[in-house]
Write a protein that holds these residues in place. Structure first.
Motif, PDB file in Angstrom:
ATOM      1  N   VAL A 169       0.756  -1.196  -0.128  1.00  0.00           N
ATOM      2  CA  VAL A 169      -0.018  -0.164  -0.094  1.00  0.00           C
ATOM      3  C   VAL A 169       0.875   1.259   0.074  1.00  0.00           C
ATOM      4  CG1 VAL A 169      -1.862   1.453   1.318  1.00  0.00           C
ATOM      5  CG2 VAL A 169      -1.928  -1.195   1.068  1.00  0.00           C
ATOM      6  N   ILE A 170       1.852   1.235   0.885  1.00  0.00           N
ATOM      7  CA  ILE A 170       2.865   2.592   1.009  1.00  0.00           C
ATOM      8  C   ILE A 170       3.468   2.503  -0.366  1.00  0.00           C
ATOM      9  CG2 ILE A 170       4.941   3.465   1.905  1.00  0.00           C
ATOM     10  CD1 ILE A 170       2.335   3.685   3.848  1.00  0.00           C
ATOM     11  N   THR A 171       4.050   1.840  -0.930  1.00  0.00           N
ATOM     12  CA  THR A 171       4.895   1.787  -2.178  1.00  0.00           C
ATOM     13  C   THR A 171       3.988   2.129  -3.262  1.00  0.00           C
ATOM     14  OG1 THR A 171       6.135  -0.014  -1.225  1.00  0.00           O
ATOM     15  CG2 THR A 171       6.391   0.620  -3.788  1.00  0.00           C
ATOM     16  N   GLY A 172       2.806   1.632  -3.249  1.00  0.00           N
ATOM     17  CA  GLY A 172       1.966   2.245  -4.371  1.00  0.00           C
ATOM     18  C   GLY A 172       1.454   3.640  -4.372  1.00  0.00           C
ATOM     19  N   ILE A 173       1.190   3.966  -3.384  1.00  0.00           N
ATOM     20  CA  ILE A 173       0.617   5.333  -3.147  1.00  0.00           C
ATOM     21  C   ILE A 173       1.851   6.268  -3.703  1.00  0.00           C
ATOM     22  CG2 ILE A 173      -0.045   7.047  -1.613  1.00  0.00           C
ATOM     23  CD1 ILE A 173      -2.433   5.225  -2.299  1.00  0.00           C
ATOM     24  N   VAL A 341      -1.504   7.590  12.748  1.00  0.00           N
ATOM     25  CA  VAL A 341      -0.970   6.514  11.777  1.00  0.00           C
ATOM     26  C   VAL A 341      -0.758   7.113  10.356  1.00  0.00           C
ATOM     27  CG1 VAL A 341      -1.502   4.390  10.743  1.00  0.00           C
ATOM     28  CG2 VAL A 341      -2.007   4.431  13.056  1.00  0.00           C
ATOM     29  N   ALA A 342      -1.719   8.244  10.179  1.00  0.00           N
ATOM     30  CA  ALA A 342      -1.335   8.740   8.671  1.00  0.00           C
ATOM     31  C   ALA A 342      -0.061   9.721   8.743  1.00  0.00           C
ATOM     32  CB  ALA A 342      -2.726   9.899   8.436  1.00  0.00           C
ATOM     33  N   ALA A 343       0.253  10.207   9.805  1.00  0.00           N
ATOM     34  CA  ALA A 343       1.286  11.110  10.216  1.00  0.00           C
ATOM     35  C   ALA A 343       2.600  10.058   9.920  1.00  0.00           C
ATOM     36  CB  ALA A 343       1.376  11.596  11.677  1.00  0.00           C
ATOM     37  N   LEU A 344       2.427   8.797  10.613  1.00  0.00           N
ATOM     38  CA  LEU A 344       3.503   7.704  10.441  1.00  0.00           C
ATOM     39  C   LEU A 344       3.640   7.351   8.908  1.00  0.00           C
ATOM     40  CD1 LEU A 344       3.871   4.675  12.707  1.00  0.00           C
ATOM     41  CD2 LEU A 344       3.835   4.329  10.332  1.00  0.00           C
ATOM     42  N   PHE A 345       2.525   7.240   8.157  1.00  0.00           N
ATOM     43  CA  PHE A 345       2.523   6.986   6.753  1.00  0.00           C
ATOM     44  C   PHE A 345       3.226   8.131   5.842  1.00  0.00           C
ATOM     45  CE2 PHE A 345      -1.251   4.012   6.663  1.00  0.00           C
ATOM     46  CZ  PHE A 345      -0.539   2.944   6.841  1.00  0.00           C
ATOM     47  N   ALA A 346       2.962   9.372   6.593  1.00  0.00           N
ATOM     48  CA  ALA A 346       3.785  10.519   5.993  1.00  0.00           C
ATOM     49  C   ALA A 346       5.410  10.443   6.020  1.00  0.00           C
ATOM     50  CB  ALA A 346       3.229  11.792   6.604  1.00  0.00           C
ATOM     51  N   ALA A 347       5.575  10.061   7.337  1.00  0.00           N
ATOM     52  CA  ALA A 347       7.211   9.969   7.497  1.00  0.00           C
ATOM     53  C   ALA A 347       7.477   8.943   6.596  1.00  0.00           C
ATOM     54  CB  ALA A 347       7.513   9.485   8.713  1.00  0.00           C
ATOM     55  N   ALA A 348       6.952   7.693   6.176  1.00  0.00           N
ATOM     56  CA  ALA A 348       7.450   6.694   5.527  1.00  0.00           C
ATOM     57  C   ALA A 348       7.648   7.005   4.131  1.00  0.00           C
ATOM     58  CB  ALA A 348       6.451   5.414   5.845  1.00  0.00           C
ATOM     59  N   MET A 349       6.350   7.695   3.580  1.00  0.00           N
ATOM     60  CA  MET A 349       6.191   7.839   2.036  1.00  0.00           C
ATOM     61  C   MET A 349       7.332   9.170   1.763  1.00  0.00           C
ATOM     62  SD  MET A 349       2.272   7.955   1.126  1.00  0.00           S
ATOM     63  CE  MET A 349       1.563   8.789   2.590  1.00  0.00           C
ATOM     64  N   SER A 350       7.638  10.126   2.508  1.00  0.00           N
ATOM     65  CA  SER A 350       8.505  11.183   2.621  1.00  0.00           C
ATOM     66  C   SER A 350      10.049  10.463   2.090  1.00  0.00           C
ATOM     67  CB  SER A 350       8.687  12.301   3.550  1.00  0.00           C
ATOM     68  OG  SER A 350       9.145  11.565   4.928  1.00  0.00           O
ATOM     69  N   SER A 351      10.294   9.590   3.001  1.00  0.00           N
ATOM     70  CA  SER A 351      11.716   8.801   2.675  1.00  0.00           C
ATOM     71  C   SER A 351      11.486   7.814   1.499  1.00  0.00           C
ATOM     72  CB  SER A 351      11.823   7.805   3.984  1.00  0.00           C
ATOM     73  OG  SER A 351      12.206   9.082   5.203  1.00  0.00           O
ATOM     74  N   LEU A 352      10.340   7.168   1.259  1.00  0.00           N
ATOM     75  CA  LEU A 352      10.497   6.201   0.312  1.00  0.00           C
ATOM     76  C   LEU A 352      10.504   6.985  -1.325  1.00  0.00           C
ATOM     77  CD1 LEU A 352      10.291   3.421  -0.973  1.00  0.00           C
ATOM     78  CD2 LEU A 352       7.631   3.713  -0.774  1.00  0.00           C
ATOM     79  N   SER A 353       9.518   8.237  -1.378  1.00  0.00           N
ATOM     80  CA  SER A 353       9.660   8.933  -2.499  1.00  0.00           C
ATOM     81  C   SER A 353      10.830   9.239  -2.983  1.00  0.00           C
ATOM     82  CB  SER A 353       8.560   9.887  -2.281  1.00  0.00           C
ATOM     83  OG  SER A 353       8.884  10.967  -1.300  1.00  0.00           O
ATOM     84  N   SER A 354      11.782  10.038  -1.797  1.00  0.00           N
ATOM     85  CA  SER A 354      12.944  10.414  -1.942  1.00  0.00           C
ATOM     86  C   SER A 354      14.008   9.387  -2.560  1.00  0.00           C
ATOM     87  CB  SER A 354      13.805  10.923  -0.925  1.00  0.00           C
ATOM     88  OG  SER A 354      12.804  12.293  -0.225  1.00  0.00           O
ATOM     89  N   SER A 355      13.747   8.005  -1.887  1.00  0.00           N
ATOM     90  CA  SER A 355      14.764   7.063  -2.380  1.00  0.00           C
ATOM     91  C   SER A 355      14.572   6.675  -3.724  1.00  0.00           C
ATOM     92  CB  SER A 355      14.441   5.677  -1.378  1.00  0.00           C
ATOM     93  OG  SER A 355      14.810   6.006  -0.075  1.00  0.00           O
ATOM     94  N   LEU A 356      13.319   6.513  -4.006  1.00  0.00           N
ATOM     95  CA  LEU A 356      12.980   6.191  -5.387  1.00  0.00           C
ATOM     96  C   LEU A 356      13.299   7.262  -6.610  1.00  0.00           C
ATOM     97  CD1 LEU A 356       9.037   5.094  -4.866  1.00  0.00           C
ATOM     98  CD2 LEU A 356      11.024   3.707  -5.705  1.00  0.00           C
TER      99      LEU A 356
END
Length: 508
Positions: A169-173, A341-356
């Motif tokens: 889910v996190i990767t897809g969004i 939990v949305a805030a937690l996803f925010a932290a995850a997506m900010s790092s993942l998008s930068s990595s990608l």
């Protein structure tokens, strides 16, 4: 209290909003310069927040409170080193990167040592991000697995299956806005998502303080910030990550490597397209990161008081990394749990998008264009870059699932933040050593650099607790993770200089 329908709705609306806003903020992409460097540049203050959001990830949100819950505040010593390291990067590394039109940090190594050194460094960066970000993605799965388990929507499913759902889910969004929007979408969404997760942290603090049980006092040792470690033997001293000297020196060198040689963060600074702006973003990011670590360590102490020091095992949890997630799911009011939990996803997506985005830029400019895309048009380059971004999304998903399998096996598990930082610290030694050799010494050539680079990487294998060291006779000399980068880079520079001296002596 448990997780309610309202909480799930908050998360779904947030995820949909992130995808929409990310696409809206990206602007028109017509070339790789737009896609990877934001065209004419991005304001330094936005890049500042993006740097901090990128390095934060779920590791900070979940695992830093766990560090304080299971220990004390000595982790803060490392953040002092982080500030020192970034000042050095701003003063000595960034001017080199702005001398010419650099698209990746490793273009500098190509100009100094040739294409082979650039390829080695770029490939090492990719392996580092693959492993470290696999850990970060897995960390995101911890609270969602608890939510789904308690919510009953996936009754009968095991932890691994729930982790896989979370990771996908996190990767897809994240892929949606990173694929189409490039670095502009990444930076602006980092800015938004940092506000969200910091706001979520303050809400959690407010609820903790308002519901603190009476009669329990925090042990004085939990407030320890400085640990000199002078009462330890030498072997114990270098194996302990949170003594003052190790933490500050190791933290400074780690930050020097992560913010001076890692394309993940260098790319952010290059997106400002101006040296002065890049330097401001870099230095202030260290100060803001220090304050942020203090905030999350404070949450860990509040959690310790709230649960009256009960161990993770006694609460039915696998590790202390799950304690903050448990509090979020079980103790926060309806709707607030979903927001956190949305805030937690925010932290995850900010790092993942930068990595990608950084992985795609490094792959495109360091490995693809020099050999396969020299005559491509801007449109062809942009199309290839997006496909590479998508490919890295799949690869990082598989990496996260791999770490989920490892962490769910029996045995003692390290805090996830220490696992992630340890992985990055290991390869940063080789990268930093190569950059230092190229920037501050004119004599070593590409042969010396490559010999030093791989010597440093191999030598560290024998100093890190793991399967290689287990094969050595007697007790191996294990070093703490903050020292990996210091020791590795020192070996690279020393070996490179010795190699140059030996080869020069042999040619006389």
């Amino acid at each position: 209290m448990g997780f309610s329908f309202i909480d799930y709705l908050v998360i779904v609306v947030y995820l949909a909003g992130v995808a929409f806003l990310g696409l809206k903020s990206s602007g028109k992409q017509s070339s790789n310069k737009d896609y990877f460097l934001g065209g004419d540049g991005i304001p330094w203050w936005a890049v500042l927040f993006s740097i901090v959001a990128t390095e934060t990830s779920t590791l900070t949100f979940i695992s830093i409170p766990a560090v304080a819950y299971g220990g004390n505040l000595t982790f803060l010593q490392i953040t002092v080193g982080y500030v020192i390291g970034r000042i050095f990067v701003a003063l000595f590394f960034l001017p080199k990167y702005y001398e010419g039109d650099l698209y990746t940090a490793y273009t500098f190594l190509e100009r100094r040592f040739g294409a082979a050194m650039r390829n080695a460094a770029s490939s090492t960066f990719m392996i580092t991000r693959l492993l470290a970000d696999g850990v970060r993605l897995f960390a995101t799965a911890i609270p969602l697995a608890i939510i789904l388990r308690l919510g009953g929507a996936f009754r009968g499913w095991g932890d691994l299956e729930l982790y896989i759902i979370s990771i996908c889910v996190i990767t897809g969004i994240t892929l949606i806005y990173t694929f189409f929007g490039g670095i502009k979408a990444v930076v602006w969404m980092d800015f938004v998502q940092m506000i969200v997760y910091i706001g979520g942290a303050f809400i959690a603090i407010g609820v903790l303080i308002g519901n603190m049980p009476s009669g329990f006092e925090l042990p004085a040792e939990k407030l320890d910030i400085i640990n000199l470690g002078f009462d330890m033997t030498f072997r114990e001293f270098i194996a302990q990550p949170y003594t003052l000297i190790t933490a500050i020196v190791g933290g400074a060198v780690f930050s020097l490597a992560s913010h001076g040689t890692d394309q993940l963060l260098v790319q952010r600074v290059l997106a400002t397209r101006n040296l002065r702006s890049g330097q401001k973003a870099m230095i202030w990011s260290g100060i803001l990161a220090m304050l942020q670590f203090g905030l999350f360590l404070g949450i860990g102490l509040l959690l310790f008081m709230f649960y009256e020091g009960v161990s993770a095992g006694a609460m039915g949890l696998a590790t202390t990394d799950e304690i903050f997630a448990k509090f979020i799911v079980e103790e926060l009011p309806m709707g607030i749990s979903g927001l956190i939990v949305a805030a937690l996803f925010a932290a995850a997506m900010s790092s993942l998008s930068s990595s990608l985005n950084s992985l795609a830029s490094s792959t495109t400019y360091d490995l693809y264009k020099p050999y396969f895309g020299k005559n491509n048009t801007d449109a062809e380059d942009l199309s290839i870059s997006r496909k590479i971004t998508m490919g890295w999304g799949v690869i990082l998903t598989v990496s996260a699932i791999f770490f989920a399998v490892l962490q769910l096996q029996g045995g003692e598990r390290p805090a996830i933040v220490e696992l992630g930082l340890g992985i990055a610290s290991y390869t940063y030694g080789g990268l930093l050593g190569a950059f230092l050799l190229g920037m501050f010494s004119t004599k070593p050539d590409k042969t010396d650099a490559i010999i030093g680079f791989f010597t440093g990487l191999i030598a560290l294998l024998f100093m890190v607790q793991g399967p290689i060291q287990d094969l050595l006779p007697g007790d191996g000399l294990a070093i703490a993770w903050p020292l990996y980068t210091l020791v590795g880079s020192s070996i690279v520079v020393l070996t490179g200089l010795i190699s140059n001296w030996v080869r020069a002596f042999g040619n006389e």
